[in-house]
Design a protein around this motif. Sequence first.
Motif, mmCIF file in Angstrom:
data_model
loop_
_atom_site.group_PDB
_atom_site.id
_atom_site.type_symbol
_atom_site.label_atom_id
_atom_site.label_comp_id
_atom_site.label_asym_id
_atom_site.label_seq_id
_atom_site.Cartn_x
_atom_site.Cartn_y
_atom_site.Cartn_z
ATOM 1 N N LEU A 72 -0.067 -7.298 -13.600
ATOM 2 C CA LEU A 72 1.095 -6.929 -13.782
ATOM 3 C C LEU A 72 2.118 -8.198 -13.406
ATOM 4 O O LEU A 72 3.283 -8.123 -14.241
ATOM 5 N N ALA A 73 1.955 -9.183 -12.678
ATOM 6 C CA ALA A 73 2.696 -10.454 -12.734
ATOM 7 C C ALA A 73 2.782 -11.027 -14.084
ATOM 8 O O ALA A 73 3.833 -11.810 -14.208
ATOM 9 N N TYR A 74 1.671 -11.142 -14.788
ATOM 10 C CA TYR A 74 1.543 -11.789 -16.141
ATOM 11 C C TYR A 74 2.617 -11.286 -17.212
ATOM 12 O O TYR A 74 3.168 -11.673 -17.991
ATOM 13 N N TYR A 75 2.628 -9.766 -16.968
ATOM 14 C CA TYR A 75 3.223 -8.996 -18.361
ATOM 15 C C TYR A 75 4.759 -8.526 -17.955
ATOM 16 O O TYR A 75 5.339 -8.143 -18.709
ATOM 17 N N PHE A 393 5.155 -11.716 -5.896
ATOM 18 C CA PHE A 393 3.789 -11.285 -6.423
ATOM 19 C C PHE A 393 2.779 -11.912 -5.391
ATOM 20 O O PHE A 393 1.863 -11.631 -5.352
ATOM 21 N N TYR A 394 3.282 -13.328 -4.884
ATOM 22 C CA TYR A 394 2.247 -13.949 -4.080
ATOM 23 C C TYR A 394 1.764 -13.192 -2.835
ATOM 24 O O TYR A 394 0.724 -13.300 -2.432
ATOM 25 N N ASP A 395 2.600 -12.348 -2.223
ATOM 26 C CA ASP A 395 2.185 -11.594 -1.120
ATOM 27 C C ASP A 395 1.060 -10.608 -1.515
ATOM 28 O O ASP A 395 0.168 -10.384 -0.605
ATOM 29 N N TYR A 396 1.026 -10.111 -2.735
ATOM 30 C CA TYR A 396 0.057 -9.172 -3.130
ATOM 31 C C TYR A 396 -1.294 -9.905 -3.674
ATOM 32 O O TYR A 396 -2.407 -9.435 -3.557
ATOM 33 N N SER A 402 -2.358 -4.171 -2.634
ATOM 34 C CA SER A 402 -2.355 -3.440 -3.344
ATOM 35 C C SER A 402 -0.597 -3.331 -3.969
ATOM 36 O O SER A 402 -0.198 -2.818 -2.846
ATOM 37 N N ILE A 403 -0.476 -3.085 -4.943
ATOM 38 C CA ILE A 403 1.458 -2.873 -5.351
ATOM 39 C C ILE A 403 1.260 -1.472 -5.495
ATOM 40 O O ILE A 403 0.492 -0.740 -5.917
ATOM 41 N N THR A 404 2.108 -0.730 -4.778
ATOM 42 C CA THR A 404 2.799 0.755 -4.931
ATOM 43 C C THR A 404 3.858 0.752 -5.815
ATOM 44 O O THR A 404 4.487 -0.345 -6.110
ATOM 45 N N LYS A 405 4.053 2.108 -6.141
ATOM 46 C CA LYS A 405 5.147 2.468 -7.093
ATOM 47 C C LYS A 405 6.489 2.017 -6.472
ATOM 48 O O LYS A 405 7.491 1.627 -7.015
#
Length: 456
Positions: A72-75, A393-396, A402-405
Amino acid sequence: MQLFKLECKRLFSGKINKLVLILFLLSGVFAIYQGAQGYKSIRIDQYKSQVVFEKERAHVTSQDSLPAAGSLAYYASAPTQWQLSPWAALFVGESQSSMVAMKVRATALQSQIFNREIVNPSQQRAGGLDLGFVLVYLLPLVIGIMTVTLISDEQHAGRWRLLNALPTSAFRQVCKQIALRFIVIWLLVVTLLISAALLLSLPFDVLFWTVLIATSVYMLFWFAIAAFIMSFDKSSVFNSLAYLSSWVLFAMLIPGAVQLFLSNQYQTQAPLQISLKQRIELNDGWDKDKQATLDTFLKHEPRWQNTAPLGEAFDWKWYYAQQHMSDIAVQDQWLDYLQNSYARHGQLQTLSTLSPALFFQLKLNQLANTSSENQTQYLQEIADYHTKIRHFFYDYLFFNKSITKEDVDNFVLFEAQKHTGEKRGTQGFWQLFFSMLVVLVITSLAIFRLKQLRPV
């Protein structure tokens, strides 16, 4: 009153005067239209970036399961925007040749800023024109054509002796003729500014009156130059060439010399060098020990040092650690580049006092937030926002969360900062004071010499 009506009739009876005024007005109208189209294109690009981002975020949150944080961080390309003033439609400055709606990801910053085509050649306008160009460069030519041969034309027509024989002195008549020309040209400028404000929905606020006052002072300077040249009582050819030489000196030679001096004093290849070094560091990182790279990264970012060690498989946290380490490798060059950009602009501000045309153009660009300083501030805002994205994003990535909505909905957004510049305002005040002093001195000399003129 009869003499005034006669002078008005003479002013507008000449074909050259009418042609010059019409061309100036048409140039101003075309400049406003072209500048408005360019500003509209910029705003559309910025709006599209926001819309695309919102659609991408909505698409991600509509999925049953979210992708991994690293993917997700890449895109995830977050939009930014250069906070331009609406006056950028009239004074485009650096906005037409620089990034205005750059998208930022959590990957290496320098490769995103410099490894891209800033201007699309197929969409680059040939001979871009804005109202600033009309006011800075064409307006002095209009003033010169209508003014600088005023006395010599009177002498050639045999009316100079008659003017000196009148109860009112010839000097007063010349002053009235110059004032009439100033009023006519000033009214044209006011018409252009009001028309632009109405068409582009610009408020009639302090900024509008600042532009008008600055333009009026700029006009006074060129009228003072024309009057000073006339005071030498030379032929029309001499006066025209002298005025044209003054225009070339102040509008072309001095600004060109200043730009050449600054180009030699400040390094211009820094972006290329930064980009190349960052890319080499990034590519070489694939052949280095990954755990060692991560350990070095955690020394720079101790907030995430409690992360688990790397395994044999590919790990996103190493990937983003290596991305950031490539930025660290050019951090000193990047900071020097920003510092040199600010220093270059500051020196340009100081040297612009040598040329009223350059000084006036810089002030117009500053009012529209389109100066080189504003462009550097935008790059710095991008760098600050990139840090926020990385940390989000580093926290995840480093704590295996896991990233939530809800996390996607709460993604940090770009906020443009307002830069007032107290020091710059003080410097601008003294530069304006110096400019007014120069205009006053030239005007006083011209008045003194014109009073000494006698019929031949």
